[in-house]
Design an enzyme around this catalytic site. Structure first.
Site, PDB file in Angstrom:
ATOM      1  N   TYR A   1       0.846  -1.206   0.000  1.00 42.87           N
ATOM      2  CA  TYR A   1       0.000   0.000   0.000  1.00 42.87           C
ATOM      3  C   TYR A   1       0.876   1.248   0.000  1.00 42.87           C
ATOM      4  CZ  TYR A   1      -3.678  -3.290   1.158  1.00 42.87           C
ATOM      5  OH  TYR A   1      -4.555  -4.337   1.129  1.00 42.87           O
TER       6      TYR A   1
ATOM      7  N   ASN B   1     -12.891  -0.516  -5.336  1.00 43.29           N
ATOM      8  CA  ASN B   1     -12.471  -1.231  -6.531  1.00 43.29           C
ATOM      9  C   ASN B   1     -13.582  -1.450  -7.543  1.00 43.29           C
ATOM     10  OD1 ASN B   1     -10.950  -2.596  -8.279  1.00 43.29           O
ATOM     11  ND2 ASN B   1     -10.884  -4.483  -7.139  1.00 43.29           N
TER      12      ASN B   1
ATOM     13  N   CYS C   1      -6.429  -5.847  -7.190  1.00 36.34           N
ATOM     14  CA  CYS C   1      -6.293  -5.360  -5.819  1.00 36.34           C
ATOM     15  C   CYS C   1      -5.714  -6.450  -4.916  1.00 36.34           C
ATOM     16  CB  CYS C   1      -7.653  -4.914  -5.301  1.00 36.34           C
ATOM     17  SG  CYS C   1      -8.923  -6.128  -5.578  1.00 36.34           S
ATOM     18  N   HIS C   2      -5.859  -7.708  -5.298  1.00 32.19           N
ATOM     19  CA  HIS C   2      -5.344  -8.798  -4.461  1.00 32.19           C
ATOM     20  C   HIS C   2      -3.818  -8.864  -4.513  1.00 32.19           C
ATOM     21  CE1 HIS C   2      -5.981 -10.459  -8.512  1.00 32.19           C
ATOM     22  NE2 HIS C   2      -4.845 -11.085  -8.268  1.00 32.19           N
TER      23      HIS C   2
ATOM     24  N   GLU D   1      -1.033 -17.203  -8.659  1.00 33.57           N
ATOM     25  CA  GLU D   1      -0.212 -16.329  -9.514  1.00 33.57           C
ATOM     26  C   GLU D   1       1.265 -16.668  -9.377  1.00 33.57           C
ATOM     27  OE1 GLU D   1      -1.260 -12.619 -10.403  1.00 33.57           O
ATOM     28  OE2 GLU D   1      -3.204 -13.438 -10.861  1.00 33.57           O
TER      29      GLU D   1
END
Length: 107
Positions: free
Chosen positions: A25, A48, A56-57, A83
């Site tokens: 952040y 979002n 956002c994850h 991912e």
DNA sequence: GTCGTGACTAGCC
DNA sequence: CGGCTAGCCACGA
């Protein structure tokens, strides 16, 4: 388009995070020119409106912790794992290796 | 225009 | 090393 400027900047920066990479952040806040607005960044991501467009994850805390998530931390962790991010006890390992270098074009 | 809240961070004990 | 407190920014009511 009822979004504030802060939100717009946050979504733009967050959308630049490539798959398999992470960002904090504070990093995003710094990228948009507000290094002290980490909270505002989180608030923006919480809304979002660009869900699949803005990953956002992929945004986590500076401590390496996953942080909060609109769908639940569990879901966030699961996606990050898919991912290629390795999570252990709710914390991202190799964080320095997965962190994404933001552009300073904002400044 | 003022008050309160929130997906955070860094510092102190 | 671990937990707690204070500080900051932006937004909604």
């Amino acid at each position: 388009m009822n979004i504030s400027k802060l939100q717009d900047s946050v979504y733009l920066a967050t959308g630049k995070i490539p798959k398999g990479k992470l960002a904090t952040y504070g990093q995003i806040a710094r990228a948009i020119g507000k290094p002290r607005a980490a909270r505002a960044v989180g608030s923006a991501l919480r809304k979002n409106p660009f869900a699949p467009k803005v990953p956002c994850h992929r945004v986590i805390r500076s401590d390496g912790e996953i942080g909060q998530y609109a769908g639940g931390q569990k879901k966030k962790i699961a996606m990050l794992k898919k991912e290629g991010i390795k999570i252990r006890d709710g914390k991202a390992i190799n964080l320095d290796q997965k962190l994404y270098c933001f552009k300073r074009s904002f400044l």
